[in-house]
Design a protein around this motif. Structure first.
Motif, PDB file in Angstrom:
ATOM      1  N   VAL A 437      -3.891  29.165  38.099  1.00  0.00           N
ATOM      2  CA  VAL A 437      -3.807  30.041  36.928  1.00  0.00           C
ATOM      3  C   VAL A 437      -3.129  31.353  37.298  1.00  0.00           C
ATOM      4  O   VAL A 437      -2.271  31.869  36.567  1.00  0.00           O
ATOM      5  CB  VAL A 437      -5.220  30.303  36.360  1.00  0.00           C
ATOM      6  N   ARG A 438      -3.491  31.901  38.436  1.00  0.00           N
ATOM      7  CA  ARG A 438      -2.872  33.144  38.883  1.00  0.00           C
ATOM      8  C   ARG A 438      -1.374  32.964  39.098  1.00  0.00           C
ATOM      9  O   ARG A 438      -0.574  33.829  38.715  1.00  0.00           O
ATOM     10  CB  ARG A 438      -3.536  33.616  40.177  1.00  0.00           C
ATOM     11  N   GLN A 439      -0.970  31.850  39.690  1.00  0.00           N
ATOM     12  CA  GLN A 439       0.446  31.606  39.952  1.00  0.00           C
ATOM     13  C   GLN A 439       1.231  31.390  38.658  1.00  0.00           C
ATOM     14  O   GLN A 439       2.403  31.746  38.566  1.00  0.00           O
ATOM     15  CB  GLN A 439       0.603  30.413  40.885  1.00  0.00           C
ATOM     16  N   ILE A 440       0.582  30.797  37.643  1.00  0.00           N
ATOM     17  CA  ILE A 440       1.247  30.631  36.345  1.00  0.00           C
ATOM     18  C   ILE A 440       1.575  32.005  35.759  1.00  0.00           C
ATOM     19  O   ILE A 440       2.673  32.241  35.244  1.00  0.00           O
ATOM     20  CB  ILE A 440       0.371  29.813  35.388  1.00  0.00           C
ATOM     21  N   GLY A 441       0.617  32.929  35.834  1.00  0.00           N
ATOM     22  CA  GLY A 441       0.880  34.281  35.369  1.00  0.00           C
ATOM     23  C   GLY A 441       1.988  34.945  36.154  1.00  0.00           C
ATOM     24  O   GLY A 441       2.854  35.632  35.586  1.00  0.00           O
ATOM     25  N   GLN A 442       1.992  34.746  37.483  1.00  0.00           N
ATOM     26  CA  GLN A 442       3.045  35.316  38.317  1.00  0.00           C
ATOM     27  C   GLN A 442       4.409  34.712  37.964  1.00  0.00           C
ATOM     28  O   GLN A 442       5.418  35.424  37.944  1.00  0.00           O
ATOM     29  CB  GLN A 442       2.723  35.078  39.789  1.00  0.00           C
ATOM     30  N   ASP A 478      -5.370  39.292  34.056  1.00  0.00           N
ATOM     31  CA  ASP A 478      -4.596  40.526  33.972  1.00  0.00           C
ATOM     32  C   ASP A 478      -3.115  40.253  33.715  1.00  0.00           C
ATOM     33  O   ASP A 478      -2.334  41.210  33.569  1.00  0.00           O
ATOM     34  CB  ASP A 478      -4.741  41.329  35.266  1.00  0.00           C
ATOM     35  N   ALA A 479      -2.730  39.004  33.681  1.00  0.00           N
ATOM     36  CA  ALA A 479      -1.336  38.629  33.456  1.00  0.00           C
ATOM     37  C   ALA A 479      -1.203  37.942  32.090  1.00  0.00           C
ATOM     38  O   ALA A 479      -2.068  38.063  31.222  1.00  0.00           O
ATOM     39  CB  ALA A 479      -0.858  37.721  34.582  1.00  0.00           C
TER      40      ALA A 479
END
Length: 520
Positions: A437-442, A478-479
């Motif tokens: 999920v974090r990498q998708i936002g990045q 946060d993204a």
């Protein structure tokens, strides 16, 4: 609660006392969203309606139980409740039960029922009046039935009032309603809402109900917004914090659909009728609908009986995230990937279309391109094998939690076979990169930044431009991540190239080999 266009059972036999005849329409809607609740006043409304002689169908009861859900403090979980169902199914019964509850149980000081036309509002008044007069326990609590034209209403000895009015720009001004009922919401514009909605600002526990049938274009501007909110909630598998939305409709086959397409509906079938008409088996029959189908125009039948609407978009709904001018300025017909490439796959939530995207370096920046974009998903693995054999990419990327995630196992097996054939290494394995999920936002942020910094090039392909025009942002911690504007918007090409660009920078095991200088 969220529900996409998928399959609750159509066969839900009613009680013996209902007088219904099967087959029955879907009693839960194909499209539904609602915020969480801990209790509901819906059963009180159902029971009170029955005392007045109004026996509700299961689908009508479902709307009341969900729409009248309550938070732990007793306030409404849904500030807004919208019901979108084809004509003659019985949506009026939902309104009448809600209004009776507000008058006799809920203690709502003012309930304001508005309709597009005066005759519709008056007819609604007469139906509620008959229900109350037919129940002595309720009738004795009524102080007066106001019959004056334009002043129709019911007032109780304890002061509660139910008023019926025709909508206009100023018809709601001066009234502070605990509950606003907006009937015929497919004809509901900004002027009426500007007059009505602010009247609820001072109410401690307000609620607004919208009821109508499929959108009819420009007059359905408010309904279009409600529907987009519901579909956006379904997109992110979450709930709108203040909206309960119920829609009975079908998604017709497209011209490009394959013969075995299961993602769309055959508008000439009985199954489509059952999916979009919960009143079948209660007040509608398949025989009656067949006569409509033979008489109405195809477009009219799809709209009036199958719930296929035309919903206008606000001007701000296009090119929301990346401006059209900024995107077009990055088009470079001569751009092409240089060196290593990465591929990615994405699909629509309905699995109606899938896309393969590629990214590679070009002149110090990144080139992105839609390699393929077709209906269905059955073609993806075979096409991926062809691309892998020709380009030997550094990786393939798929969101494991998305619709294309179901392809990962078959794709890894197929690509591993290709890699083993190319290298002669029977142990070679290709693993699809699944971003967190974090990498998708990045990945989405990196794509956006590349456009802003003018370090990205593309071929100005229509599927990618269309996707960007209909794309929105959805919060992701946060993204943010890409979200589509509505069920008719396909952003799979955009997501595919975004993930492909991400694939250029992830750590993967090198497989070796040269990139062949070829075109698709």
């Amino acid at each position: 609660m969220t529900s996409p266009n998928s399959g609750p059972s159509a066969e839900q036999p009613p009680s013996k006392s209902s007088g219904a005849e099967g087959p029955y329409g879907w009693q839960e809607p194909p499209i539904q969203v609602s915020p969480p609740s801990v209790s509901s006043a819906g059963q009180e409304a159902i029971d009170l309606a029955a005392r007045a002689g109004l026996h509700l169908d299961p689908w009508q009861q479902h709307i009341l139980r969900v729409g009248m859900g309550e938070k732990p403090d007793g306030s409404w979980a849904s500030f807004e409740v919208a019901v979108n169902v084809p004509r003659q199914n019985g949506k009026g019964g939902v309104l009448e039960a809600r209004e009776l509850w507000g008058l006799f149980i809920g203690g709502e000081k003012l309930i304001l029922h508005s309709a597009h036309e005066f005759k519709t509002a008056k007819a609604a008044f007469k139906r509620v009046e008959r229900l109350i007069r037919g129940c002595p326990d309720l009738h004795k609590r009524v102080k007066t039935y106001r019959q004056t034209v334009g002043e129709e209403g019911i007032e109780l000895h304890t002061g509660q009032i139910l008023r019926f009015i025709a909508r206009s720009k100023g018809s709601g001004r001066g009234f502070t309603g605990d509950c606003n009922i907006l009937d015929e919401d497919m004809i509901l514009g900004d002027d009426a809402m500007d007059a009505l909605l602010p009247t609820m600002a001072a109410v401690p526990n307000p609620q607004i109900w919208y009821l109508g049938s499929a959108g009819i274009g420009a007059p359905s501007v408010v309904l279009g917004r409600l529907r987009r909110r519901a579909l956006a909630a379904i997109e992110v598998r979450s709930a709108d914090p203040s909206l309960s939305y119920f829609e009975w409709s079908v998604v017709p086959h497209l011209a490009e659909c394959p013969a075995d397409c299961a993602a769309h509906d055959d508008v000439a079938s009985d199954e489509a009728v059952l999916k979009s008409n919960p009143g079948v088996g209660y007040r509608l029959t398949l025989e009656k609908v067949a006569r409509e189908r033979a008489t109405l125009s195809p477009a009219g039948y799809a709209r009036e009986r199958l719930g296929v609407g035309d919903y206008p978009s606000d001007s701000a709904d296009t090119w929301q995230v990346i401006g059209e001018d900024a995107w077009r300025a990055l088009a470079a017909r001569e751009s092409a990937p240089e060196g290593e490439v990465a591929f990615a796959v994405d699909a629509t939530p309905e699995r109606s279309h899938a896309a393969i995207g590629v990214a590679g370096e070009w002149r110090g920046g990144t080139h992105v391109e839609v390699v393929d974009h077709r209906p269905g998903m059955g073609w993806v693995v075979e096409r991926a094998k062809q691309l892998h054999k020709r380009w030997r990419p550094r990786c393939w990327v798929i969101d494991g939690g998305g619709p294309a995630g179901s392809l990962i196992k078959d794709l890894e097996e197929a690509l591993s076979e290709v890699e083993q054939e190319l290298t002669g290494n029977k142990e070679a394995v290709v693993e699809v990169v699944q971003p967190t999920v974090r990498q998708i936002g990045q990945a989405c942020g990196s794509f956006y930044d590349a456009v802003a910094e003018q370090s990205l090039s593309h071929l100005d392909q229509a599927p990618l431009a269309t996707a960007l025009a209909g794309a929105q942002q959805r919060p992701l911690g946060d993204a943010w991540a890409w979200a589509r504007r509505g069920v008719g918007t396909d952003i799979s090409p955009l997501v595919a190239v975004t993930f492909a660009k991400h694939g250029l920078g992830v750590e993967v095991e090198e497989t070796g080999g040269d990139i062949l200088d070829s075109v698709w």
